[in-house]
Write an enzyme that holds these catalytic residues in place. Sequence first.
Site, PDB file in Angstrom:
ATOM      1  CE  LYS A   1      -4.545  -1.422   0.424  1.00 19.08           C
ATOM      2  NZ  LYS A   1      -5.950  -1.429   0.031  1.00 19.08           N
TER       3      LYS A   1
ATOM      4  CE  LYS B   1      13.092 -21.845   9.169  1.00 17.37           C
ATOM      5  NZ  LYS B   1      12.057 -22.634   9.623  1.00 17.37           N
TER       6      LYS B   1
ATOM      7  CB  SER C   1      -0.875  -8.246  -0.602  1.00 21.13           C
ATOM      8  OG  SER C   1      -1.272  -8.869   0.777  1.00 21.13           O
TER       9      SER C   1
ATOM     10  N   GLY D   1      -9.311  -4.255  -5.333  1.00 21.89           N
ATOM     11  CA  GLY D   1      -8.772  -4.461  -6.467  1.00 21.89           C
ATOM     12  C   GLY D   1      -7.406  -3.887  -7.094  1.00 21.89           C
TER      13      GLY D   1
ATOM     14  CG  ASN E   1       1.334  -4.451   8.243  1.00 25.64           C
ATOM     15  OD1 ASN E   1       2.373  -4.622   8.888  1.00 25.64           O
ATOM     16  ND2 ASN E   1       1.489  -3.818   7.361  1.00 25.64           N
TER      17      ASN E   1
ATOM     18  CB  THR F   1      -7.729   7.838   3.040  1.00 24.25           C
ATOM     19  OG1 THR F   1      -8.257   7.365   2.654  1.00 24.25           O
ATOM     20  CG2 THR F   1      -6.787   7.258   4.221  1.00 24.25           C
TER      21      THR F   1
ATOM     22  CG  ASN G   1      -1.664  -3.198   5.533  1.00 24.29           C
ATOM     23  OD1 ASN G   1      -1.747  -3.342   7.116  1.00 24.29           O
ATOM     24  ND2 ASN G   1      -1.689  -4.789   5.296  1.00 24.29           N
TER      25      ASN G   1
ATOM     26  CB  SER H   1      -9.394   0.187   9.964  1.00 21.20           C
ATOM     27  OG  SER H   1     -10.074  -0.855   9.355  1.00 21.20           O
TER      28      SER H   1
END
Lengths: 386, 386
Positions: free
Chosen positions: A89, A330, A370, A231, A373, A116, A121, A119
């Site tokens: 992001k 890992k 992607s 998307g 977190n 924006t 990334n 809640s």
Amino acid sequence: MTEPKSHLPLTPSNITKAHSLIKSYIHHTPLLTNTTLNTLASTPQSAADLVGTPWEGHSSSGGGGAAAASPRIRFYFKCENFQRIGAFKARGAFHALLRLIEEKGEDEVRRRGVVTHSSGNHAQALALAGKTLNVPAYIVMPSISTPSKIASTQALGAKVIFSGSTEPEREAVKQKVQQETGAIFIPPYDHPDIILGQGTVGLEMEGQYEELKGKAEGKGLDAVFTPIGGGGLNGGVATWFSVPANEGRKKTLVFGAEPSFEGANDCQRGLAAGKRVEAVSTKTIADGLRTPVGHHNWAVISDPSKIAGVYSVTDDQIKKTMKLVLERMKVVVEPSAVVGLAVCLFDEDFRRKVEQEGGEDGWDIGIVFSGGNTTVEAIGALFASN
Amino acid sequence: MTEPKSHLPLTPSNITKAHSLIKSYIHHTPLLTNTTLNTLASTPQSAADLVGTPWEGHSSSGGGGAAAASPRIRFYFKCENFQRIGAFKARGAFHALLRLIEEKGEDEVRRRGVVTHSSGNHAQALALAGKTLNVPAYIVMPSISTPSKIASTQALGAKVIFSGSTEPEREAVKQKVQQETGAIFIPPYDHPDIILGQGTVGLEMEGQYEELKGKAEGKGLDAVFTPIGGGGLNGGVATWFSVPANEGRKKTLVFGAEPSFEGANDCQRGLAAGKRVEAVSTKTIADGLRTPVGHHNWAVISDPSKIAGVYSVTDDQIKKTMKLVLERMKVVVEPSAVVGLAVCLFDEDFRRKVEQEGGEDGWDIGIVFSGGNTTVEAIGALFASN
């Protein structure tokens, strides 16, 4: 309304320009390989593996039913979990903000700021971009957001404004912020500048793959998988690879992956129905993928010359895949990051396609991780009942 | 008895030779950096951080007590968690086995096989080396070992033989295997070939650091931390860096780190008493570091020209550090891997030393992440009560 109103067309050359704009602000994340996962993916699933799936009764041992697919797969993992703020992001947020500054000038953007609602990334990505470029960032977050996410967004210098959890509630708070500050809205995914920014993942992957294989081979990735939430990432990567095959070089096929839990596979369902699904309500563990696909994003993803297919996986398959990635590779990934890999490991339709189209050579498949977190406590909760 | 009886001296040039022997069998693991961890380590601890530690009352805010240390630290993480079988142990095992083959010839070693006792990473390392080099590997494991470790050792083609959990019990089983098969014993750490193999970690780190910084700078790492269990890794790395400073280049100081829980800091205690501690009984979460330092290893580690100091950390500090590495760096490490990083983050004596000796420039510190063999369930159990 979203600004700027003059949108850049979604083309590979605009992704190249986006990359030039953002590259000094983002990490050039590594493209990793892993022998164990290649071996696992290239081993046919057993009868036991397929129990309870649509392919139950198929197995490698034969014995009456059709055999399980036997594809040859080599993975290339683009590790956006190592990206700044821990997710891709950061690319879209920097690109959207830098484009705003290009168009309106630093003074105006710094005076008005950006806003924006997120809640996840995107909140931290826009906070980081704002802090880096000296632009005030207002982030509307549901008041029930996890305290650690609120704290880390604030730690990046953003002003967090709380709202209720429903769409109208957060929209009302966002509009109030805009009225009071003049802040310009930067949406999480439904915007060409965001899509072009995320598309730089595709640009980097292709270059890194060629470097790894030696350009002489003249062969690109056979396929690339990204998750589909709103998307932005999938639309951007598909835009990058939308150039037709040339000089005898096979086109890289772009696929999307979604969770299927409680209808989270809105994109897959929309493609089947020929119409974008406008709302989704799901508690899939892939919490980055709970949103419906945006308008701009749908225009790309519903174009069969750009997207070769969208698959979905169960939450249990996501957990199994996440366990493999943490324990064998890992590296720490969030559940949303592994849906594409899960398709390659578990979806017999896709695996059959690779077996048939890839043959003896098999396929080189790029997987976009992607984001990463998550927390050790969340990992604990996810695997506590196993 | 251990063979061969003619030992190679522990010198940097023998580590260079070891690297030539093993390098085609092992991964050249990356040396990573991380801005967040640099910032954390370079921020003085607060009064609250120091409550309950030997440094309680010191804090950055002053207010009477001495201020907390304010070092400048840049980390270089050698990621042996990405090594084959998930830990540095692959290096020593391949080196010991290749040296045996050099000395006795393939035929004899393949006929007799090799044996060891280990329930941890050395078991899998020797199994992998045996499988790769076509040498039978017999692994004596306590029958109470976790089923997943037994299974993964067997999956690597080793023959697992069960024993009781005490030292005499496993020694008896090992001797029985040797009598029946003629297998040659390859100990987990107390052997020069093992130490030289693990020392290749130091050789690679130094080269990677120079590549990263540009050799022109002419400055090496200021310090390197490795965990100390049996002392193979620390002894090897200290051997590599044991060359004296030359041409105005500062010597790289090698430090060791141990858990302090239930006396697991046997090396630190032994150094204080001037005598190797021969037995340890501890349930520290750093389960790779529950063993006492070996004889050959002690000879290196107790030499003050080779080791600049050994520090210890609490299990709670290990957990905090492991959480930081998983959540901020997004890489999976086992508890034993982070003890050195924990010293740099939490030990005020070490931090003061860096502040005083490093000054404005600070220190570049190499941290060896020794391994990443844990499971999502183990992570869950470790952080369940937080």
